[in-house]
Design a protein around this motif. Sequence first.
Motif, mmCIF file in Angstrom:
data_model
loop_
_atom_site.group_PDB
_atom_site.id
_atom_site.type_symbol
_atom_site.label_atom_id
_atom_site.label_comp_id
_atom_site.label_asym_id
_atom_site.label_seq_id
_atom_site.Cartn_x
_atom_site.Cartn_y
_atom_site.Cartn_z
ATOM 1 N N TYR A 73 -35.624 92.074 72.292
ATOM 2 C CA TYR A 73 -35.672 91.288 71.055
ATOM 3 C C TYR A 73 -35.326 92.159 69.855
ATOM 4 C CZ TYR A 73 -38.036 87.096 72.960
ATOM 5 O OH TYR A 73 -38.345 85.947 73.626
ATOM 6 N N LEU A 74 -35.928 93.337 69.799
ATOM 7 C CA LEU A 74 -35.735 94.231 68.658
ATOM 8 C C LEU A 74 -34.287 94.701 68.556
ATOM 9 C CD1 LEU A 74 -37.015 95.844 66.333
ATOM 10 C CD2 LEU A 74 -37.514 97.652 67.992
ATOM 11 N N LEU A 75 -33.705 95.122 69.670
ATOM 12 C CA LEU A 75 -32.339 95.648 69.647
ATOM 13 C C LEU A 75 -31.325 94.570 69.303
ATOM 14 C CD1 LEU A 75 -32.344 98.027 72.758
ATOM 15 C CD2 LEU A 75 -32.358 98.658 70.342
ATOM 16 N N ILE A 76 -31.400 93.459 70.004
ATOM 17 C CA ILE A 76 -30.416 92.396 69.773
ATOM 18 C C ILE A 76 -30.604 91.792 68.393
ATOM 19 C CG2 ILE A 76 -29.563 90.177 70.591
ATOM 20 C CD1 ILE A 76 -28.880 92.535 72.394
ATOM 21 N N PRO B 162 -27.066 89.605 61.833
ATOM 22 C CA PRO B 162 -27.600 89.283 60.503
ATOM 23 C C PRO B 162 -28.016 87.812 60.400
ATOM 24 C CG PRO B 162 -25.214 89.320 60.442
ATOM 25 C CD PRO B 162 -25.597 89.753 61.829
ATOM 26 N N HIS B 163 -28.717 87.503 59.340
ATOM 27 C CA HIS B 163 -29.102 86.114 59.059
ATOM 28 C C HIS B 163 -27.898 85.401 58.430
ATOM 29 C CE1 HIS B 163 -33.434 86.475 59.911
ATOM 30 N NE2 HIS B 163 -33.304 87.720 59.477
ATOM 31 N N ARG B 164 -27.057 84.853 59.299
ATOM 32 C CA ARG B 164 -25.839 84.182 58.855
ATOM 33 C C ARG B 164 -25.724 82.848 59.578
ATOM 34 N NH1 ARG B 164 -20.832 87.806 59.783
ATOM 35 N NH2 ARG B 164 -22.048 89.066 58.302
ATOM 36 N N ALA B 165 -25.266 81.831 58.878
ATOM 37 C CA ALA B 165 -25.175 80.500 59.474
ATOM 38 C C ALA B 165 -24.156 80.489 60.613
ATOM 39 C CB ALA B 165 -24.780 79.471 58.413
ATOM 40 N N ALA B 166 -24.503 79.753 61.686
ATOM 41 C CA ALA B 166 -23.612 79.607 62.837
ATOM 42 C C ALA B 166 -23.646 78.152 63.284
ATOM 43 C CB ALA B 166 -24.044 80.524 63.974
ATOM 44 N N VAL C 195 -27.201 76.690 62.104
ATOM 45 C CA VAL C 195 -28.469 77.366 62.317
ATOM 46 C C VAL C 195 -28.356 78.821 61.883
ATOM 47 C CG1 VAL C 195 -28.942 75.841 64.260
ATOM 48 C CG2 VAL C 195 -27.899 78.073 64.680
ATOM 49 N N ASP C 196 -29.496 79.453 61.741
ATOM 50 C CA ASP C 196 -29.533 80.880 61.437
ATOM 51 C C ASP C 196 -29.108 81.649 62.695
ATOM 52 O OD1 ASP C 196 -30.531 83.610 61.233
ATOM 53 O OD2 ASP C 196 -31.635 82.941 59.469
ATOM 54 N N GLY C 197 -28.006 82.392 62.606
ATOM 55 C CA GLY C 197 -27.489 83.093 63.767
ATOM 56 C C GLY C 197 -28.448 84.124 64.317
ATOM 57 N N HIS C 198 -29.218 84.759 63.446
ATOM 58 C CA HIS C 198 -30.198 85.750 63.888
ATOM 59 C C HIS C 198 -31.276 85.089 64.740
ATOM 60 C CE1 HIS C 198 -32.880 89.262 63.582
ATOM 61 N NE2 HIS C 198 -33.851 88.379 63.386
ATOM 62 N N GLU C 199 -31.772 83.948 64.292
ATOM 63 C CA GLU C 199 -32.832 83.262 65.014
ATOM 64 C C GLU C 199 -32.317 82.676 66.324
ATOM 65 O OE1 GLU C 199 -34.150 80.512 62.088
ATOM 66 O OE2 GLU C 199 -35.238 82.020 60.924
ATOM 67 N N LEU C 200 -31.111 82.131 66.316
ATOM 68 C CA LEU C 200 -30.535 81.612 67.559
ATOM 69 C C LEU C 200 -30.318 82.742 68.562
ATOM 70 C CD1 LEU C 200 -29.315 79.293 69.204
ATOM 71 C CD2 LEU C 200 -27.125 79.772 68.090
ATOM 72 N N THR C 201 -29.921 83.900 68.085
ATOM 73 C CA THR C 201 -29.700 85.039 68.969
ATOM 74 C C THR C 201 -31.002 85.514 69.593
ATOM 75 O OG1 THR C 201 -27.756 85.728 67.721
ATOM 76 C CG2 THR C 201 -28.807 87.390 69.103
ATOM 77 N N GLY D 11 -33.920 86.243 74.452
ATOM 78 C CA GLY D 11 -35.070 85.999 75.310
ATOM 79 C C GLY D 11 -34.661 85.392 76.636
ATOM 80 N N LEU D 12 -33.750 84.422 76.588
ATOM 81 C CA LEU D 12 -33.265 83.809 77.824
ATOM 82 C C LEU D 12 -32.582 84.842 78.719
ATOM 83 C CD1 LEU D 12 -31.798 80.461 76.421
ATOM 84 C CD2 LEU D 12 -33.789 80.702 77.899
ATOM 85 N N SER D 13 -31.790 85.702 78.112
ATOM 86 C CA SER D 13 -31.089 86.723 78.892
ATOM 87 C C SER D 13 -32.062 87.638 79.616
ATOM 88 C CB SER D 13 -30.190 87.545 77.956
ATOM 89 O OG SER D 13 -29.570 88.596 78.645
ATOM 90 N N ALA D 14 -33.082 88.108 78.914
ATOM 91 C CA ALA D 14 -34.034 89.048 79.515
ATOM 92 C C ALA D 14 -34.859 88.397 80.622
ATOM 93 C CB ALA D 14 -34.960 89.608 78.431
ATOM 94 N N ILE D 15 -35.397 87.218 80.355
ATOM 95 C CA ILE D 15 -36.327 86.632 81.319
ATOM 96 C C ILE D 15 -35.625 86.052 82.533
ATOM 97 C CG2 ILE D 15 -38.075 86.197 79.572
ATOM 98 C CD1 ILE D 15 -37.204 83.309 79.461
#
Length: 256
Positions: free
Chosen positions: A34-37, A42-46, A59-65, A70-74
């Motif tokens: 989570y921290l690295l990705i 940045p907080h940019r619209a996507a 949406v906020d690209g940072h929050e979507l990422t 999380g999906l990638s890791a789990i």
Amino acid sequence: MRRQLDVAVRHSLVAQARNRLAWVLLIAFVPVWYLLIGSMIPHRAAPLLLRATGTTLHVDGHELTLITAGLSAITLITGFVVFAATRRALPFDRRLVLAGYRPAALIGAKTIAALAVAAAVGGYAALVLLAFWRPPALWAVAAAFILATASYAALGLFLGVLVRGDLEGFFLIIMLALLDTFLENPVDNPLANRPVLEFFPSYGPTQFAAAGAFHHQVLAGMAGVSLAWTAAFALLGLAVLRLRMPHRAARALRTG
């Protein structure tokens, strides 16, 4: 049958809990990921298309990422845990069948244990997310995480009884999980809103999480799509497992 199922479930859960490396990865890797990705985006619209409703969200690209990270890791961790446990247990399962255990009890136990692991991993990843972002609908993100981990738990079960070696299974899980979750994010992938991505396992969970977190909407159909992937992988895996169990020898042993 009930007693055999209870014993087999306990054995399956213990076998998965013994994979200490996987649980260390879960505890340590998820927050670091989570921290690295998150630090790189940045907080940019996507733009994100909710295909079920035809609505395009900005949406906020940072929050979507953070969701896709999380999906990638789990999905990786869950696939590994179930795959490794299934591979290690196959010789013992064959001996149990020869000793009189019903294959249905072992098959049911593996399914229950895989889903229990998926729920634990998905719920943990949703709680860790709170340290980096507080989504308006955490329950939707948690549900999406559990849906995704259930699909990859079923995939791990399928590959565990299908492939001949560990390397092949690990490679397939890594490639599918990374490509699957990467392609769903429009921040990283300009083609993320194309129709072809509907045929990837993480499509339903990503859409479900985004709709709940950014649009306050419950896309039950997307949950159904994800559950269909889980059912398909699980049925394929259980069919292969049933075919590889020595059922004829077991009947001969019981009647002889």
